[in-house]
Design an enzyme around this catalytic site. Structure first.
Site, short mmCIF file in Angstrom:
data_model
loop_
_atom_site.label_atom_id
_atom_site.label_comp_id
_atom_site.label_asym_id
_atom_site.label_seq_id
_atom_site.Cartn_x
_atom_site.Cartn_y
_atom_site.Cartn_z
N ARG A 165 0.83 -1.22 0.00
CA ARG A 165 0.00 0.00 0.00
C ARG A 165 0.86 1.26 0.00
O ARG A 165 0.46 2.29 0.52
CB ARG A 165 -0.96 0.03 1.19
CG ARG A 165 -1.77 -1.24 1.38
CD ARG A 165 -2.54 -1.62 0.16
NE ARG A 165 -3.29 -2.86 0.34
CZ ARG A 165 -4.00 -3.43 -0.62
NH1 ARG A 165 -4.02 -2.92 -1.85
NH2 ARG A 165 -4.68 -4.53 -0.39
N ASN A 207 2.44 -7.82 7.48
CA ASN A 207 2.46 -9.15 6.86
C ASN A 207 3.93 -9.53 6.84
O ASN A 207 4.65 -9.25 5.89
CB ASN A 207 1.86 -9.11 5.46
CG ASN A 207 0.40 -8.68 5.51
OD1 ASN A 207 -0.37 -9.14 6.35
ND2 ASN A 207 0.01 -7.77 4.62
N LYS A 284 0.72 -8.93 13.63
CA LYS A 284 -0.57 -9.21 12.99
C LYS A 284 -0.73 -10.72 13.02
O LYS A 284 0.06 -11.43 12.38
CB LYS A 284 -0.54 -8.69 11.55
CG LYS A 284 -1.76 -9.10 10.70
CD LYS A 284 -1.67 -8.47 9.30
CE LYS A 284 -2.84 -8.87 8.42
NZ LYS A 284 -2.79 -8.21 7.09
N GLU A 288 -6.40 -12.23 7.95
CA GLU A 288 -6.12 -12.31 6.51
C GLU A 288 -5.08 -13.39 6.21
O GLU A 288 -4.17 -13.18 5.41
CB GLU A 288 -5.64 -10.95 5.98
CG GLU A 288 -6.66 -9.85 6.17
CD GLU A 288 -6.26 -8.52 5.52
OE1 GLU A 288 -5.07 -8.19 5.56
OE2 GLU A 288 -7.15 -7.84 5.00
N ARG A 321 -2.12 -6.40 17.06
CA ARG A 321 -3.17 -5.70 16.31
C ARG A 321 -4.54 -6.33 16.48
O ARG A 321 -4.66 -7.56 16.54
CB ARG A 321 -2.80 -5.64 14.82
CG ARG A 321 -1.53 -4.83 14.57
CD ARG A 321 -1.15 -4.84 13.11
NE ARG A 321 -1.90 -3.91 12.30
CZ ARG A 321 -2.47 -4.23 11.15
NH1 ARG A 321 -2.45 -5.46 10.69
NH2 ARG A 321 -3.09 -3.30 10.45
N ARG A 333 -17.66 -8.48 9.26
CA ARG A 333 -16.28 -8.15 9.63
C ARG A 333 -16.22 -7.06 10.69
O ARG A 333 -15.29 -7.00 11.49
CB ARG A 333 -15.59 -7.72 8.34
CG ARG A 333 -14.21 -7.20 8.46
CD ARG A 333 -13.63 -7.23 7.05
NE ARG A 333 -12.53 -6.32 6.89
CZ ARG A 333 -11.94 -6.08 5.72
NH1 ARG A 333 -12.39 -6.67 4.62
NH2 ARG A 333 -10.93 -5.25 5.63
N LYS A 357 -7.31 -0.62 14.69
CA LYS A 357 -7.36 0.12 13.44
C LYS A 357 -8.49 1.14 13.43
O LYS A 357 -9.54 0.90 14.02
CB LYS A 357 -7.56 -0.89 12.30
CG LYS A 357 -7.36 -0.32 10.94
CD LYS A 357 -7.58 -1.37 9.86
CE LYS A 357 -6.28 -2.02 9.43
NZ LYS A 357 -6.38 -2.67 8.10
N ASP A 362 -12.00 -1.11 7.58
CA ASP A 362 -10.63 -1.02 7.07
C ASP A 362 -10.27 0.36 6.55
O ASP A 362 -10.27 0.57 5.34
CB ASP A 362 -10.44 -2.03 5.93
CG ASP A 362 -8.97 -2.31 5.66
OD1 ASP A 362 -8.13 -1.70 6.32
OD2 ASP A 362 -8.67 -3.17 4.81
N GLU A 390 -4.47 4.38 1.01
CA GLU A 390 -4.93 3.16 0.33
C GLU A 390 -6.32 3.31 -0.25
O GLU A 390 -6.57 2.91 -1.40
CB GLU A 390 -4.90 1.99 1.33
CG GLU A 390 -5.49 0.71 0.77
CD GLU A 390 -5.42 -0.46 1.75
OE1 GLU A 390 -4.85 -0.31 2.85
OE2 GLU A 390 -5.93 -1.54 1.40
N HIS A 518 -16.28 0.58 1.43
CA HIS A 518 -15.61 -0.55 0.78
C HIS A 518 -16.26 -0.92 -0.55
O HIS A 518 -16.58 -2.08 -0.81
CB HIS A 518 -15.54 -1.76 1.70
CG HIS A 518 -14.20 -2.45 1.60
ND1 HIS A 518 -13.59 -2.70 0.38
CD2 HIS A 518 -13.35 -2.92 2.55
CE1 HIS A 518 -12.43 -3.29 0.60
NE2 HIS A 518 -12.24 -3.42 1.91
N TRP A 539 -18.25 -11.40 2.21
CA TRP A 539 -18.86 -10.41 1.32
C TRP A 539 -20.33 -10.71 1.02
O TRP A 539 -21.02 -9.89 0.46
CB TRP A 539 -18.08 -10.32 0.00
CG TRP A 539 -16.77 -9.65 0.15
CD1 TRP A 539 -16.33 -8.96 1.25
CD2 TRP A 539 -15.71 -9.61 -0.80
NE1 TRP A 539 -15.07 -8.49 1.03
CE2 TRP A 539 -14.66 -8.87 -0.21
CE3 TRP A 539 -15.55 -10.10 -2.09
CZ2 TRP A 539 -13.46 -8.63 -0.89
CZ3 TRP A 539 -14.37 -9.87 -2.76
CH2 TRP A 539 -13.33 -9.13 -2.16
C1 GCU Z 1 -5.73 -3.83 4.58
C2 GCU Z 1 -4.73 -3.76 3.47
C3 GCU Z 1 -3.72 -4.86 3.55
C4 GCU Z 1 -3.10 -4.89 4.94
C5 GCU Z 1 -4.18 -4.99 5.98
C6 GCU Z 1 -3.67 -4.86 7.40
O1 GCU Z 1 -6.58 -4.91 4.40
O2 GCU Z 1 -5.39 -3.81 2.24
O3 GCU Z 1 -2.74 -4.63 2.57
O4 GCU Z 1 -2.20 -5.93 5.08
O5 GCU Z 1 -5.09 -3.95 5.82
O6 GCU Z 1 -3.84 -3.79 7.95
O7 GCU Z 1 -3.14 -5.79 7.95
#
Ligand code: GCU
Length: 679
Positions: A165, A207, A284, A288, A321, A333, A357, A362, A390, A518, A539
């Site tokens: 991002r 990540n 994290k 995801e 997080r 979500r 966050k 998001d 983003e 979104h 979704w």
């Molecule tokens: C959003 C973002 C991701 C990122 C994630 C996060 O979804 O699109 O790229 O990794 O947030 O905050 O962990």
């Protein structure tokens, strides 16, 4: 060159003649009351400032030799400060400072006094800022101190230098050339952050790649930590939860496993041998697809505490997080963080902060505040804002984010007490917490001007200011940034200010008005994509707007997902009524018929069309206003912003046309006559 590299630290010649002489005298007689690496940093900064303001070097003097500008800490200056004044300064805490005139033996000295060398550095930067903005006044004193303990940038930078991002080039961390080659840019980065009071940075992507925890990488990290230390900046890394498997040759990463605990303990000890003031880990986990304690039937507290135990002997902390959701779960979500963290309140160790966050979905252009704020009492909660845009036009759009942050910070949570606000929770005043945090996902890269869009600098700046004091107002911050960036010409200033202050509302209008969210293009999140459908359990149907022939919006009241039930009852009861909820959140929480009547008297359909149209009109007006600045500012930055504003107009039109034409396939209603017809 006016390429933006110098950020807000571009020390331009002073234009006020009388002030000029007074200030110049100060620079001609500087005395330091001590010696330490931070004072060396201050000396260098004085050099840059003096060169810029007066085109000559500062002069460093002895105490009894015409020293007009005194620089030191409270303890170093004890004998010149009255007892009462000492107490007042001391109360400002470690990073606080006081600056003002001290009369001594018939002479007056201008003193900048911190409780620590870092506090002094902050005072010096503030002194420079007062000179740059033309507000310096030796007869009035100023003291200040940060309200939040950790004021932190989170870089989402990968080890291969791509930036998740990121829209401003590659990562400024040149891992390949470190530790041998030290890019001078690291210092300019540290100066910029220190000038705002930013005191922590996490270098790597959430990540995470486990490799950054290897000895050879820690040697590289050490170089950065050593450089940043005199600027008061502590280094953090992201920790990949599965590192014990990926690099420790273990079969598990179970946080309760003795070998796993030992792996982390050894890793952490190794890091602290190199970097004794290492900050800790940002994590994290179980979000995801990232690894985490859930794989082993353990919860977030068990995962976080295992790392916190390894870090505690070194005073390190874990920033865990709360952005957790699984795209495989058919649950709103919006609710997932509270579902997972509320039951764990009181279970986290003292050196753990849960980083929440901004927005349960998001980082949307506008989100209601996250319901975790106010829902837990026994847990340290920090704020995570996204500075990189983003979902807000990336690097082609001018969107000043401070009003969005301010709106969230000022939001009333009604918990723990009726007057609590989000700002009060994250500065610890409402919850009586000492370990407090505001983090911002960085928008910085290798682009010459750091942030891609010149106005991205204003967002970095505003983030730093709000992290220092979350009660500041966006207009004051913008005014200051504009003076530092473009000078003090009133016409220039007021035009730029008006663009900045309208820009966030404009973006919300042409992207996601009335609580829509979104509906961006799938995965890249650039441009409109309300037609994205299915393919992921969370979704359900048609992303988050849920348009059908009846109406549009996401029902999060008791008849729907009841995410609203996670807020204080004051909020839940008011917002569950579509006629009482602030209209900006209407479609966030309600599925509303197309003919629903808005406060303006328009139907919902007309209102949606009106907002999109307004957004486009605002974007055009920004471009028009900007064009009147030609000649008032340098051509280089004029052109840069001018071209981008032209793109912004196109993108606003693209958003409006795409969304309105798409939603019309459900509403089956004509566009109102008083808007420009989408094509
Ligand atoms: C959003 C973002 C991701 C990122 C994630 C996060 O979804 O699109 O790229 O990794 O947030 O905050 O962990």
């Amino acid at each position: 060159a006016k390429d933006g590299y110098k950020l807000w630290l571009d020390y331009q010649p002073i234009d006020n003649a009388s002030l000029n002489t007074e200030i110049e005298e100060l620079f001609k007689g500087v005395y330091f009351f001590g010696k330490n690496p931070t004072y060396e940093v201050i000396k260098k900064e004085l050099g840059l400032a003096s060169k810029g303001f007066f085109n000559h070097n500062p002069e460093f003097k002895n105490l009894n030799q015409n020293a007009h500008l005194w620089i030191g800490t409270r303890t170093e200056l004890t004998q010149y400060l009255g007892l009462e004044q000492q107490a007042k300064i001391k109360a400002l805490g470690d990073e606080g400072y006081w600056r003002g005139t001290i009369n001594q033996g018939g002479e007056s000295h201008y003193a900048i006094v911190g409780n620590s060398p870092i506090g002094t550095l902050y005072g010096v930067f503030d002194f420079f800022r007062s000179i740059q903005t033309g507000t310096f006044d030796s007869s009035s004193e100023k003291s200040d101190s940060p309200k939040i303990k950790l004021r932190m940038l989170n870089h989402w930078d990968n080890l291969d230098r791509t930036v998740e991002r990121g829209y401003a080039g590659f990562s400024i961390w040149d891992w390949h050339k470190l530790p041998g080659y030290v890019d001078p840019r690291y210092i300019d980065y540290a100066r910029a952050n220190a000038s705002l009071g930013i005191n922590a940075v996490s270098l790597t992507n959430v990540n995470a790649n486990a490799w950054v925890l290897r000895e050879d990488f820690i040697e590289k990290v050490k170089v950065l930590a050593d450089l940043f230390r005199p600027y008061g900046i502590q280094v953090f890394l992201t920790a990949r939860f599965s590192a014990p498997i990926e690099m420790g040759n273990l079969e598990t990463a179970d946080p309760l496993d003795a070998e796993v605990k030992n792996f982390w303990k050894e890793r952490v000890d190794m890091i602290y041998k190199e970097i004794p003031d290492f900050g800790g880990f940002v994590v994290k986990a179980n979000s995801e697809g990232q690894p985490g304690p859930h794989e082993y039937g353990r919860n977030h507290a068990e995962g976080a505490n295992m790392l916190a135990e390894a870090l505690a002997p070194h005073s390190g902390i874990v920033i865990w997080r709360a952005f957790v959701y699984s795209h495989e779960i058919d649950e709103d979500r919006h609710k997932q963080a509270n579902l997972e963290f509320e039951p764990l309140d009181g279970k986290f160790m003292d050196n753990v902060i849960i980083q929440v966050k901004n927005g349960a979905i998001d980082f949307q252009p506008r989100e209601p505040f996250h319901p975790l704020f106010g829902a837990v009492d026994e847990t340290n909660l920090g704020m995570e804002f996204q500075i990189t845009q983003e979902y807000l036009g990336q690097a082609t759009q001018l969107v000043y984010l401070s009003p969005m942050w301010e709106e969230v910070l000022q939001s009333k949570t009604f918990r723990p007490s009726p007057n609590s606000t989000v700002a009060g929770i994250i500065d610890g005043s409402a919850t009586n917490k000492k370990l407090t945090l505001m983090a911002g996902v960085s928008n910085i890269g290798t682009d010459r001007n750091w942030t891609g869009h010149l106005f991205g600098q204003a967002n970095w700046y505003a983030f730093g200011k709000l992290a220092w004091d979350p009660y500041q107002n966006s207009s004051d911050i913008a005014n200051e940034w504009i003076s530092l960036t473009f000078g003090k010409d009133p016409e220039t200033k007021s035009k730029i200010l008006s663009i900045m202050l309208q820009s966030h509302e404009a973006a919300v209008n042409y992207m996601t008005p009335l609580g829509l969210h979104h509906i961006m293009g799938r995965s890249h999140h650039y441009g409109p994509g309300p037609w994205v459908e299915g393919g992921r359990a969370d979704w359900t149907s048609l992303y988050y707007h849920r348009a059908n022939t009846e109406g549009i919006g996401f029902d999060r009241t008791a008849t729907g997902s009841n995410a609203l039930g996670q807020y204080a009852s004051e909020i839940a009861s008011e917002w569950s009524d579509p006629n009482l909820i602030p209209e900006k959140f209407l479609l966030w929480f309600h599925h509303v018929p197309w003919d629903f009547q808005l406060k303006s008297g328009k139907t919902l359909w007309e209102g949606i069309a009106f907002h999109y149209d307004q957004g486009v009109k605002s974007a055009r007006s920004f471009h028009q206003t900007w064009q009147t600045l030609e000649g008032l500012i340098d051509q280089e930055r004029f052109n840069h912003v001018n071209q981008l504003l032209k793109i912004q107009v196109k993108e606003a039109e693209w958003w409006r046309n795409a969304c309105l034409l798409f939603f019309q396939t459900f509403s089956n209603r004509p566009f109102p006559d008083d808007i420009e017809q989408p094509t």
